[in-house]
Design an enzyme around this catalytic site. Structure first.
Site: not given
Ligand SMILES: [Mg+2]
Length: 292
Positions: A145, A173, A196
């Site tokens: 990630e 994110e 998110d």
């Protein structure tokens, strides 16, 4: 109540403030509250209102902070595996020389089968990230990630094309608006898109990201905030899993009755006996954190 119409009005209202950043997080709070109220007024769980396509969502245990000792890292990851969660994530990227030893220790702690994810939070440059991906391949790392900055779309694409095929590249994110996610997908930057709801302007924003993932045929993984993500992730076809993030899971359990806990099959399930998001704020417990 048309939540999406209110959402559109909020987007227009913050035009001059700027959409990314704190305005989107404020919108996220209002949007989540509106979806919760709407489902409660209708007397249904939010997962049902949104049109659940599954009864629960896989989670991955997430923590493994770089501030942990090797011992603490191993204990945390092994505890999730012992609880039935077959995938765990740890942080890397702060101490490049120590990262490989930490990954090796993590694999030793969880055994051969569980999936092992690493998250660098953009802590590597392109070539060191590529070298690290190759170095951790023998330890069965299957998810890298933000190997490089998530603003470096070409770098992410390079990682996606050149890292070992057994390692997926994930990012997203920091997305606040749909254009951010669209650019990331158009660049071919990720194998799995993250989003998110607390940043991308709420459940309504997350639903839009889900549609984008449909269009690009890319899986979606929800970033942190498991109690908030559970209902929409039951309704989005492309969802792979929800991040069961250590700090958020702890705070959710501390402040809300009804915060879901992973079952021994490694999944979260909404409690269909509870309307809305299924959460009740423990006002007495929360009072000491009140800001005046
Ligand atoms: Mg991350």
């Amino acid at each position: 109540m048309d939540v999406q119409a209110v959402w559109g009005a909020m987007v227009r209202a913050i035009r001059n403030v700027g959409r990314p950043g704190v305005a989107s997080t404020a919108m996220a709070a209002v949007d989540a509250a509106l979806w919760d109220v709407k489902a409660r007024l209708l007397g249904v769980p939010l997962a049902t209102l949104l049109g659940a396509v599954r009864d629960g969502v896989d989670v991955y245990g997430s923590g493994g902070f770089t501030s942990y000792s090797i011992d603490a890292l191993q204990r945390q990851l092994a505890a999730w595996v012992d609880a039935g969660i077959p995938r765990v994530k740890m942080k890397v990227g702060r101490d490049h020389r120590g990262d490989l030893a930490r990954v090796r220790a993590a694999r030793e702690a969880i055994g051969d089968s569980p999936e092992l994810f690493v998250d660098a939070n953009g802590g590597y440059d392109r070539k060191p990230a590529l070298a690290f991906a190759r170095a951790v391949e023998p330890f069965g790392v299957s998810w890298f990630e933000e190997p490089v900055s998530s603003d470096d779309l070409d770098g992410l694409r390079l990682m996606r094309d050149r890292a070992p095929a057994s390692i997926e590249i994930a990012a997203g994110e920091y997305g606040y608006d749909l254009v951010y996610f669209r650019r990331m997908l158009e660049a071919g930057a990720v194998d799995v898109l993250q989003a998110d709801a607390t940043r991308c302007a709420g459940i309504t924003g997350l639903l839009q990201v889900g549609a984008l993932c449909d269009a690009f045929e890319i899986p979606l993984s929800a970033h942190t905030a498991p109690s908030l993500h559970l209902a929409p992730c039951c309704a989005l076809a492309r969802v792979r899993h929800v991040e069961y993030f250590h700090d958020h899971a702890r705070i959710e359990q501390m402040l809300f009755d009804g915060a879901p806990r992973p079952r021994p099959d490694g999944r979260l399930y909404p409690d269909l006996a509870r309307p809305g998001l299924g959460l009740e704020l423990r006002r007495t417990d929360a009072a000491k954190f009140e800001v005046h």
